[in-house]
Design an enzyme around this catalytic site. Structure first.
Site, PDB file in Angstrom:
ATOM      1  N   GLU A 174      -4.484   4.070   6.168  1.00 19.07           N
ATOM      2  CA  GLU A 174      -4.222   3.833   4.746  1.00 19.07           C
ATOM      3  C   GLU A 174      -4.739   5.033   3.952  1.00 19.07           C
ATOM      4  OE1 GLU A 174      -6.533   2.004   1.693  1.00 19.07           O
ATOM      5  OE2 GLU A 174      -5.567   0.102   2.192  1.00 19.07           O
TER       6      GLU A 174
ATOM      7  N   ARG B  64       0.818  -1.231   0.000  1.00 18.64           N
ATOM      8  CA  ARG B  64       0.000   0.000   0.000  1.00 18.64           C
ATOM      9  C   ARG B  64       0.850   1.278   0.000  1.00 18.64           C
ATOM     10  NH1 ARG B  64      -3.262  -3.349  -0.757  1.00 18.64           N
ATOM     11  NH2 ARG B  64      -5.463  -3.289  -0.156  1.00 18.64           N
TER      12      ARG B  64
ATOM     13  N   SER C 111     -10.699   0.331   3.252  1.00 23.53           N
ATOM     14  CA  SER C 111      -9.943   0.116   4.491  1.00 23.53           C
ATOM     15  C   SER C 111      -9.404   1.450   5.001  1.00 23.53           C
ATOM     16  CB  SER C 111      -8.747  -0.807   4.247  1.00 23.53           C
ATOM     17  OG  SER C 111      -9.153  -2.022   3.688  1.00 23.53           O
TER      18      SER C 111
HETATM   19  N1  EPU Z   1     -11.706  -9.927  10.144  1.00 22.16           N
HETATM   20  C1  EPU Z   1     -12.263  -9.878  11.410  1.00 22.16           C
HETATM   21  N2  EPU Z   1     -13.532  -9.389  11.537  1.00 22.16           N
HETATM   22  C2  EPU Z   1     -14.262  -8.986  10.468  1.00 22.16           C
HETATM   23  C3  EPU Z   1     -13.699  -9.017   9.179  1.00 22.16           C
HETATM   24  C4  EPU Z   1     -12.397  -9.501   9.035  1.00 22.16           C
HETATM   25  O1  EPU Z   1     -11.644 -10.256  12.388  1.00 22.16           O
HETATM   26  O2  EPU Z   1     -15.411  -8.570  10.680  1.00 22.16           O
HETATM   27  C5  EPU Z   1     -10.336 -10.470  10.006  1.00 22.16           C
HETATM   28  C6  EPU Z   1     -10.377 -11.948   9.669  1.00 22.16           C
HETATM   29  O3  EPU Z   1      -9.305 -12.562  10.333  1.00 22.16           O
HETATM   30  C7  EPU Z   1     -10.131 -11.941   8.171  1.00 22.16           C
HETATM   31  C8  EPU Z   1      -9.150 -10.799   8.062  1.00 22.16           C
HETATM   32  O4  EPU Z   1      -9.639  -9.814   8.977  1.00 22.16           O
HETATM   33  O5  EPU Z   1      -9.576 -13.131   7.712  1.00 22.16           O
HETATM   34  C9  EPU Z   1      -8.960 -10.201   6.690  1.00 22.16           C
HETATM   35  O6  EPU Z   1     -10.179  -9.644   6.240  1.00 22.16           O
HETATM   36  P1  EPU Z   1     -10.422  -9.354   4.697  1.00 22.16           P
HETATM   37  O7  EPU Z   1     -10.171 -10.573   3.875  1.00 22.16           O
HETATM   38  O8  EPU Z   1     -11.737  -8.691   4.575  1.00 22.16           O
HETATM   39  O9  EPU Z   1      -9.269  -8.364   4.236  1.00 22.16           O
HETATM   40  P2  EPU Z   1      -8.512  -7.143   4.953  1.00 22.16           P
HETATM   41  O10 EPU Z   1      -7.155  -7.600   5.324  1.00 22.16           O
HETATM   42  O11 EPU Z   1      -9.333  -6.531   6.028  1.00 22.16           O
HETATM   43  C10 EPU Z   1      -7.352  -6.295   2.770  1.00 22.16           C
HETATM   44  C11 EPU Z   1      -7.259  -5.010   2.010  1.00 22.16           C
HETATM   45  C12 EPU Z   1      -8.524  -4.761   1.216  1.00 22.16           C
HETATM   46  C13 EPU Z   1      -8.709  -5.932   0.231  1.00 22.16           C
HETATM   47  C14 EPU Z   1      -8.774  -7.249   1.047  1.00 22.16           C
HETATM   48  C15 EPU Z   1      -8.833  -8.475   0.158  1.00 22.16           C
HETATM   49  C16 EPU Z   1      -5.767  -3.642   3.369  1.00 22.16           C
HETATM   50  C17 EPU Z   1      -5.620  -2.468   4.274  1.00 22.16           C
HETATM   51  N3  EPU Z   1      -7.002  -3.919   2.944  1.00 22.16           N
HETATM   52  O12 EPU Z   1      -8.401  -6.128   3.722  1.00 22.16           O
HETATM   53  O13 EPU Z   1      -8.362  -3.589   0.450  1.00 22.16           O
HETATM   54  O14 EPU Z   1      -9.903  -5.774  -0.515  1.00 22.16           O
HETATM   55  O15 EPU Z   1      -7.576  -7.377   1.859  1.00 22.16           O
HETATM   56  O16 EPU Z   1      -7.590  -8.803  -0.331  1.00 22.16           O
HETATM   57  O17 EPU Z   1      -4.754  -4.279   3.029  1.00 22.16           O
HETATM   58  C18 EPU Z   1      -8.652  -1.234   0.632  1.00 22.16           C
HETATM   59  O18 EPU Z   1      -7.427  -1.154   0.579  1.00 22.16           O
HETATM   60  O19 EPU Z   1      -9.385  -0.210   0.722  1.00 22.16           O
HETATM   61  C19 EPU Z   1      -9.270  -2.538   0.607  1.00 22.16           C
HETATM   62  C20 EPU Z   1     -10.582  -2.712   0.708  1.00 22.16           C
END
Ligand code: EPU
Length: 338
Positions: free
Chosen positions: A334, A164, A238
């Site tokens: 971010e 990022r 995010s």
């Molecule tokens: N989780 C929780 N509670 C929740 C939702 C998620 O504990 O209610 C935890 C779970 O452990 C889950 C983990 O968070 O496995 C990861 O969640 P998710 O797959 O939704 O992805 P993220 O890490 O929160 C990142 C990117 C997103 C991208 C997704 C999919 C960042 C800051 N964000 O989110 O990007 O769509 O992975 O690859 O790296 C963005 O940058 O705006 C964005 C949406």
């Protein structure tokens, strides 16, 4: 070019908060770039480069010049048996580009479907999702130096891409205006379906063939089911980055919080989902006034009505403080906070 004074930015930010731009310049023709840098005293004014406003939080008016390009041409500049090189102007909508490349029979961008924002903003924060980042496809970034007026070509290494982040978000923040990018895309199948969620969704939607269109449909389905639609509820995806911590800190946390999810980044570092840290602090679905924490993905902060940028910032600071207190981890935004 169009020059607007004391212009409201509400339709230029996905949080839908109020702020004014002292001056807003809209680039409408290629010649406007020269006109821009030839303006008297242009390099003394503070600049803010705007894309679609999908990753920005205004907490105040901007007392300088906001610049946004509407140029959005796309052309194939060369191709061979395996690859095609596309030059895309910065003003094109990112998701429209993804769909266009799929229609052209090119692969690579399908995992990045439905990421809000413009093509020009994409390399700035090295957009990524489901195991893919734009840095894998960047051949060149064409950028106008707002200080010196020259145009430079950056290759992928020059861009100093990280999770990022890139040189355009750090050392050269608001210095270079990205005019276009050149992407090298695969003509032959080469997919990343390593994320369980993608495989599960392909199954759920009964999409049997692994191709760019089906993967894109699966990604769109996942994103639409957990992320609030910015057209309906103000948000910028995010809000924080997922923190990366070293092995010693990780082991300490794991001993105290055995359920902590993690992804090993390399031999020494672990990435922790910020969503989990926020949920564990009890913030999921909570709100302070009209500034809220999204109930299905707590990494996303939302404007539930008439929150100001300061309200959202205040909420983010409360979350940050709680996460720091409970886990000893400093969350980093971010989103670009102005
Ligand atoms: N989780 C929780 N509670 C929740 C939702 C998620 O504990 O209610 C935890 C779970 O452990 C889950 C983990 O968070 O496995 C990861 O969640 P998710 O797959 O939704 O992805 P993220 O890490 O929160 C990142 C990117 C997103 C991208 C997704 C999919 C960042 C800051 N964000 O989110 O990007 O769509 O992975 O690859 O790296 C963005 O940058 O705006 C964005 C949406």
């Amino acid at each position: 070019m169009k020059i607007l004074h004391n212009h409201p930015l509400i339709s230029y930010n996905y949080f839908k908060v109020h702020a004014l731009a002292h001056e807003l310049i809209l680039i409408e023709r290629e010649e406007d770039y020269a006109e821009l840098i030839n303006r008297t005293g242009f390099n003394k004014i503070p600049f803010l480069i705007l894309g679609d406003g999908s990753n920005i939080l205004f907490t105040r008016d901007f007392e300088g010049t906001c610049i946004k390009t509407g140029l959005s041409d796309i052309s194939t500049i060369k191709e061979n048996e395996e690859y095609a090189w596309l030059r895309i102007e910065a003003g094109m909508n990112w998701h429209s580009l993804v769909i266009k490349t799929i229609e052209m029979g090119l692969q690579g961008l399908e995992n990045l479907s439905l990421i809000p924002g413009t093509v020009g903003a994409a390399p700035v924060q090295n957009i990524g999702a489901y195991g893919v980042e734009i840095k894998q496809f960047i051949d060149q970034v064409e950028a106008l130096d707002l200080k010196g007026g020259e145009v430079f070509l950056f290759n992928a290494r020059d861009c100093e891409f990280e999770y990022r982040s890139s040189i355009f978000k750090n050392r050269y923040k608001n210095r270079f205006f990205i005019k276009s990018i050149t992407l090298q895309l695969n003509k032959k199948p080469s997919f990343n379906i390593s994320y369980d969620k993608i495989q599960d969704t392909l199954g759920l939607l009964n999409l049997k063939e692994i191709n760019a269109k089906n993967i894109s449909d699966a990604v769109i389905y996942i994103r639409e089911s957990k992320l609030p639609d910015p057209a309906k509820i103000g948000n910028a995806g995010s809000f924080f980055k997922n923190p990366i911590i070293d092995k010693t800190d990780f082991e300490g946390l794991k001993a105290e919080f055995p359920r902590i999810p993690s992804y090993q980044v390399d031999k020494f570092n672990y990435k922790i989902p910020a969503a989990w840290l926020i949920e564990e602090c009890g913030w999921k679905g909570k709100r302070i006034g009209d500034a809220g924490v999204n109930p299905s993905q707590p990494l996303v902060l939302v404007n539930m009505g008439s929150a100001s940028g300061k309200d959202i910032l205040r909420l983010s600071e409360r979350i940050k403080k709680d996460v720091a207190q409970k886990f000893g981890i400093e969350l980093q935004p971010e989103v670009n906070i102005i």
